[in-house]
Write an enzyme that holds these catalytic residues in place. Structure first.
Site, PDB file in Angstrom:
ATOM      1  N   THR A 130       4.722   2.129   5.329  1.00 21.34           N
ATOM      2  CA  THR A 130       3.331   1.667   5.502  1.00 21.34           C
ATOM      3  C   THR A 130       2.666   2.502   6.586  1.00 21.34           C
ATOM      4  OG1 THR A 130       1.910  -0.112   6.322  1.00 21.34           O
ATOM      5  CG2 THR A 130       4.204  -0.225   7.011  1.00 21.34           C
ATOM      6  N   ARG A 183      -4.262   7.495   3.571  1.00 22.80           N
ATOM      7  CA  ARG A 183      -3.048   7.195   2.795  1.00 22.80           C
ATOM      8  C   ARG A 183      -2.658   8.330   1.860  1.00 22.80           C
ATOM      9  NH1 ARG A 183      -3.763   1.061   1.119  1.00 22.80           N
ATOM     10  NH2 ARG A 183      -3.714   1.882  -0.995  1.00 22.80           N
ATOM     11  N   ASP A 230       0.467   1.466   8.542  1.00 24.10           N
ATOM     12  CA  ASP A 230      -0.107   0.603   9.591  1.00 24.10           C
ATOM     13  C   ASP A 230       0.675   0.571  10.905  1.00 24.10           C
ATOM     14  OD1 ASP A 230      -1.998   0.010   7.704  1.00 24.10           O
ATOM     15  OD2 ASP A 230      -1.138  -1.922   7.145  1.00 24.10           O
ATOM     16  N   MET A 256      -8.009   2.761   9.345  1.00 24.14           N
ATOM     17  CA  MET A 256      -7.250   1.649   8.742  1.00 24.14           C
ATOM     18  C   MET A 256      -6.236   1.051   9.719  1.00 24.14           C
ATOM     19  SD  MET A 256      -6.405   2.499   4.815  1.00 24.14           S
ATOM     20  CE  MET A 256      -7.569   2.089   3.520  1.00 24.14           C
ATOM     21  N   ARG A 261      -4.997  -2.470   8.960  1.00 24.98           N
ATOM     22  CA  ARG A 261      -5.005  -3.921   8.710  1.00 24.98           C
ATOM     23  C   ARG A 261      -5.179  -4.673  10.026  1.00 24.98           C
ATOM     24  NH1 ARG A 261      -1.616  -6.773   3.926  1.00 24.98           N
ATOM     25  NH2 ARG A 261      -1.535  -4.648   3.200  1.00 24.98           N
ATOM     26  N   ASP A 271       5.949  -5.284   5.665  1.00 23.10           N
ATOM     27  CA  ASP A 271       6.620  -6.561   5.937  1.00 23.10           C
ATOM     28  C   ASP A 271       6.595  -7.507   4.735  1.00 23.10           C
ATOM     29  OD1 ASP A 271       3.916  -6.961   6.242  1.00 23.10           O
ATOM     30  OD2 ASP A 271       4.101  -8.324   7.946  1.00 23.10           O
ATOM     31  N   GLY A 272       5.521  -7.473   3.948  1.00 19.28           N
ATOM     32  CA  GLY A 272       5.477  -8.294   2.735  1.00 19.28           C
ATOM     33  C   GLY A 272       6.609  -7.900   1.794  1.00 19.28           C
ATOM     34  N   ASP A 283       2.860  -1.566  11.743  1.00 20.17           N
ATOM     35  CA  ASP A 283       2.754  -2.959  12.183  1.00 20.17           C
ATOM     36  C   ASP A 283       4.090  -3.700  12.137  1.00 20.17           C
ATOM     37  OD1 ASP A 283       2.962  -2.913   9.443  1.00 20.17           O
ATOM     38  OD2 ASP A 283       1.340  -4.328   9.070  1.00 20.17           O
ATOM     39  N   ARG A 314       0.792  -4.830  -5.607  1.00 21.50           N
ATOM     40  CA  ARG A 314       0.952  -6.089  -4.876  1.00 21.50           C
ATOM     41  C   ARG A 314       1.164  -7.125  -5.972  1.00 21.50           C
ATOM     42  NH1 ARG A 314      -2.769  -3.439  -1.056  1.00 21.50           N
ATOM     43  NH2 ARG A 314      -1.487  -3.140   0.793  1.00 21.50           N
ATOM     44  N   ALA A 361     -11.478  10.568  21.973  1.00 20.92           N
ATOM     45  CA  ALA A 361     -12.551   9.589  21.710  1.00 20.92           C
ATOM     46  C   ALA A 361     -12.730   8.708  22.947  1.00 20.92           C
ATOM     47  CB  ALA A 361     -12.199   8.738  20.500  1.00 20.92           C
ATOM     48  N   GLU A 362     -13.972   8.367  23.224  1.00 23.53           N
ATOM     49  CA  GLU A 362     -14.279   7.690  24.488  1.00 23.53           C
ATOM     50  C   GLU A 362     -14.112   6.179  24.429  1.00 23.53           C
ATOM     51  OE1 GLU A 362     -15.886  10.133  23.097  1.00 23.53           O
ATOM     52  OE2 GLU A 362     -16.049  11.682  24.630  1.00 23.53           O
ATOM     53  N   ALA A 388      15.308  11.584  -1.293  1.00 21.33           N
ATOM     54  CA  ALA A 388      16.543  11.516  -0.495  1.00 21.33           C
ATOM     55  C   ALA A 388      17.506  10.488  -1.092  1.00 21.33           C
ATOM     56  CB  ALA A 388      16.198  11.152   0.948  1.00 21.33           C
ATOM     57  N   GLY A 406       0.845  -1.207   0.000  1.00 13.26           N
ATOM     58  CA  GLY A 406       0.000   0.000   0.000  1.00 13.26           C
ATOM     59  C   GLY A 406       0.868   1.241   0.000  1.00 13.26           C
TER      60      GLY A 406
HETATM   61  P1  ADP Z   1       3.305  -4.646   2.496  1.00 16.05           P
HETATM   62  O1  ADP Z   1       4.667  -4.589   1.924  1.00 16.05           O
HETATM   63  O2  ADP Z   1       2.697  -3.298   2.693  1.00 16.05           O
HETATM   64  O3  ADP Z   1       3.223  -5.526   3.726  1.00 16.05           O
HETATM   65  P2  ADP Z   1       2.106  -6.806   0.955  1.00 16.05           P
HETATM   66  O4  ADP Z   1       2.030  -7.742   2.116  1.00 16.05           O
HETATM   67  O5  ADP Z   1       0.938  -6.727   0.035  1.00 16.05           O
HETATM   68  O6  ADP Z   1       2.338  -5.297   1.409  1.00 16.05           O
HETATM   69  O7  ADP Z   1       3.425  -7.199   0.139  1.00 16.05           O
HETATM   70  C1  ADP Z   1       3.819  -6.412  -0.975  1.00 16.05           C
HETATM   71  C2  ADP Z   1       4.470  -7.298  -1.986  1.00 16.05           C
HETATM   72  O8  ADP Z   1       5.664  -7.880  -1.448  1.00 16.05           O
HETATM   73  C3  ADP Z   1       3.659  -8.502  -2.449  1.00 16.05           C
HETATM   74  O9  ADP Z   1       2.706  -8.162  -3.415  1.00 16.05           O
HETATM   75  C4  ADP Z   1       4.751  -9.366  -3.048  1.00 16.05           C
HETATM   76  O10 ADP Z   1       5.126  -8.890  -4.312  1.00 16.05           O
HETATM   77  C5  ADP Z   1       5.899  -9.148  -2.055  1.00 16.05           C
HETATM   78  N1  ADP Z   1       5.868 -10.212  -1.036  1.00 16.05           N
HETATM   79  C6  ADP Z   1       4.992 -10.360  -0.022  1.00 16.05           C
HETATM   80  N2  ADP Z   1       5.235 -11.476   0.697  1.00 16.05           N
HETATM   81  C7  ADP Z   1       6.303 -12.070   0.121  1.00 16.05           C
HETATM   82  C8  ADP Z   1       7.057 -13.268   0.382  1.00 16.05           C
HETATM   83  N3  ADP Z   1       6.755 -14.092   1.390  1.00 16.05           N
HETATM   84  N4  ADP Z   1       8.103 -13.552  -0.431  1.00 16.05           N
HETATM   85  C9  ADP Z   1       8.427 -12.727  -1.453  1.00 16.05           C
HETATM   86  N5  ADP Z   1       7.751 -11.598  -1.751  1.00 16.05           N
HETATM   87  C10 ADP Z   1       6.719 -11.246  -0.991  1.00 16.05           C
HETATM   88  O1  F6P Z   2      -1.282  -1.561   4.435  1.00 10.05           O
HETATM   89  C1  F6P Z   2      -1.884  -0.310   4.245  1.00 10.05           C
HETATM   90  C2  F6P Z   2      -3.375  -0.464   4.078  1.00 10.05           C
HETATM   91  O2  F6P Z   2      -3.928   0.822   3.827  1.00 10.05           O
HETATM   92  C3  F6P Z   2      -4.098  -1.132   5.244  1.00 10.05           C
HETATM   93  O3  F6P Z   2      -4.314  -0.242   6.316  1.00 10.05           O
HETATM   94  C4  F6P Z   2      -5.359  -1.594   4.550  1.00 10.05           C
HETATM   95  O4  F6P Z   2      -5.913  -2.707   5.215  1.00 10.05           O
HETATM   96  C5  F6P Z   2      -4.857  -2.008   3.195  1.00 10.05           C
HETATM   97  O5  F6P Z   2      -3.654  -1.296   2.972  1.00 10.05           O
HETATM   98  C6  F6P Z   2      -5.821  -1.699   2.059  1.00 10.05           C
HETATM   99  O6  F6P Z   2      -5.250  -2.198   0.918  1.00 10.05           O
HETATM  100  P1  F6P Z   2      -5.758  -1.908  -0.559  1.00 10.05           P
HETATM  101  O7  F6P Z   2      -5.000  -0.717  -1.050  1.00 10.05           O
HETATM  102  O8  F6P Z   2      -5.380  -3.134  -1.302  1.00 10.05           O
HETATM  103  O9  F6P Z   2      -7.225  -1.673  -0.482  1.00 10.05           O
END
Ligand code: ADP
Ligand code: F6P
Length: 347
Positions: free
Chosen positions: A130, A282, A132, A174, A176, A108-109, A134, A77, A191-192, A22, A11
């Site tokens: 990101t 975002r 999030d 948002m 996730r 993290d993905g 997270d 993605r 906010a309560e 930079a 995202g």
């Molecule tokens: P984010 O990076 O925000 O966590 P995603 O989880 O959607 O978002 O991951 C982004 C992209 O990173 C994925 O579409 C894929 O191309 C790559 N990716 C995610 N998980 C893996 C993995 N286990 N191994 C290799 N590439 C990955």
């Molecule tokens: O990871 C960022 C984020 O905005 C999350 O907060 C949300 O769950 C997700 O991406 C939404 O993803 P998409 O852009 O695929 O709708």
């Protein structure tokens, strides 16, 4: 190193363009050329047909977009990239372009993707892009501060109209599976009630607190719900509650924030209204914090690659920008700020 690449993935997050700026400035200072890899890992696989996948970055353009929200490089993605044979192809394409190291800006993905490239001999450095927040190893991710500011602006506006009508507001934010945006947005607006995926909750408890607050003279309260809150909800027959109150319900209605508001209206007798803040979080111009973090991390990423230090990610610890190995960063466990959560929900 004579040439490096940069990509944004997952995202989009406010501050991604500032980080690319930079990286471009640092690369130029060290006499390295910079290739912008478009649409996350799609670009490494030349999925755009070749012409628009890996482009030489022009410093003028980069300077123009530094303060802009979104990502100039685009993001995606890329599910193809999960396949080991595709990762191999990507590494070959990167090498063929003469790219000797890559800055990966994402969550993290995206870091797992960077790890895969590192294993195939392409040194990578990750910047935690990101909203999030997270990623356990860093106090802040790039874009989180802007997202929280965005929520606070919007919730303030919602609270103004709630006050005028003396009625509650239910606001979805948002994050996730992470409740950090909800937590800080709640604390920052007063906010309560705050509902997050990290802490178990029940609809009846929320309704009881709303009723107590209303009876105590605060009918214009705000309930902030993290979009992942359904992960930790105690099971309850929502449909039965609605039916018992004479409401029409479809059995395939998904559990959602709108649905929650309907149930809370029945249980509390209030005129609660729903707002889903969504992508506004975002698409904002990066805050001062995110702009500075982007600058420091972009420059540090280039310095690491230049010194032959790959397989690292950048973050914030004790308020300072630092780096550590991707491997270790991904193993860390997130700690949720339960004290702040309890304070918000009990005052
Ligand atoms: P984010 O990076 O925000 O966590 P995603 O989880 O959607 O978002 O991951 C982004 C992209 O990173 C994925 O579409 C894929 O191309 C790559 N990716 C995610 N998980 C893996 C993995 N286990 N191994 C290799 N590439 C990955
Ligand atoms: O990871 C960022 C984020 O905005 C999350 O907060 C949300 O769950 C997700 O991406 C939404 O993803 P998409 O852009 O695929 O709708």
């Amino acid at each position: 190193m004579r040439r490096i690449g940069v990509l944004t993935s997952g995202g989009d997050a406010p501050g991604m363009n500032a980080a690319v700026m930079a990286v471009a400035k640092a690369a130029r200072s060290y006499g390295m050329s910079l290739i912008g890899i478009k649409r996350g890992y799609n670009g490494t696989l030349c999925m755009g047909g070749g012409a628009d996948d890996m482009i030489e970055m022009d410093l003028d353009t980069v300077l123009d977009i530094a303060d802009q929200p979104g990502t100039y490089l685009r993001t995606a993605r890329c599910l193809e990239f999960l396949k080991p044979e595709m990762q191999m192809r990507a590494a070959n394409n990167i090498r063929e372009m003469g790219i000797e190291g890559v800055v990966v800006i994402g969550g993290d993905g995206s870091y797992k993707g960077a790890q895969a490239l590192c294993r195939l001999g392409i040194p990578c450095v990750g910047i935690p892009g990101t909203i999030d927040n997270d990623l356990a190893y860093t106090e802040m991710t790039l874009g989180y501060d802007t997202a929280v500011n965005s929520c606070i602006d919007d919730i303030r506006a919602i609270r103004a109209t709630s006050r005028s009508h003396d009625r509650p507001a239910v606001v979805e934010v948002m994050g996730r599976h992470c409740g950090d945006i909800a937590l800080k947005a709640s604390a920052g607006t007063g906010a309560e009630i705050c509902i997050v995926p990290e802490v178990q909750w029940s609809v009846t408890e929320v309704a009881d607190r709303m009723s107590r607050l209303t009876a105590g003279g605060n009918p214009r309260l705000t309930v902030v719900v993290a979009e992942g809150a359904w992960d930790s909800m105690l099971p309850i027959d929502w449909r039965r509650i609605l039916k018992d109150h004479g409401m029409r319900v479809h059995d395939d209605d998904p559990i959602s924030t709108r649905f929650l508001t309907r149930v809370l209206r029945c249980l509390t007798g209030t005129e609660a209204r729903t707002t889903i803040l969504g992508y506004t979080q975002r698409g904002r111009q990066p805050s001062a914090y995110d702009s500075c973090f982007a600058f420091e991390s972009g420059v540090l990423a280039v310095n690491l690659l230049r010194n032959g230090i790959g397989n690292q990610v950048i973050g914030v610890k004790d308020g300072r920008v630092f780096f550590m190995p991707i491997e270790d960063a991904l193993k860390e466990k997130r700690e949720f700020n339960l004290t702040l959560y309890n304070t918000i929900n009990s005052l």
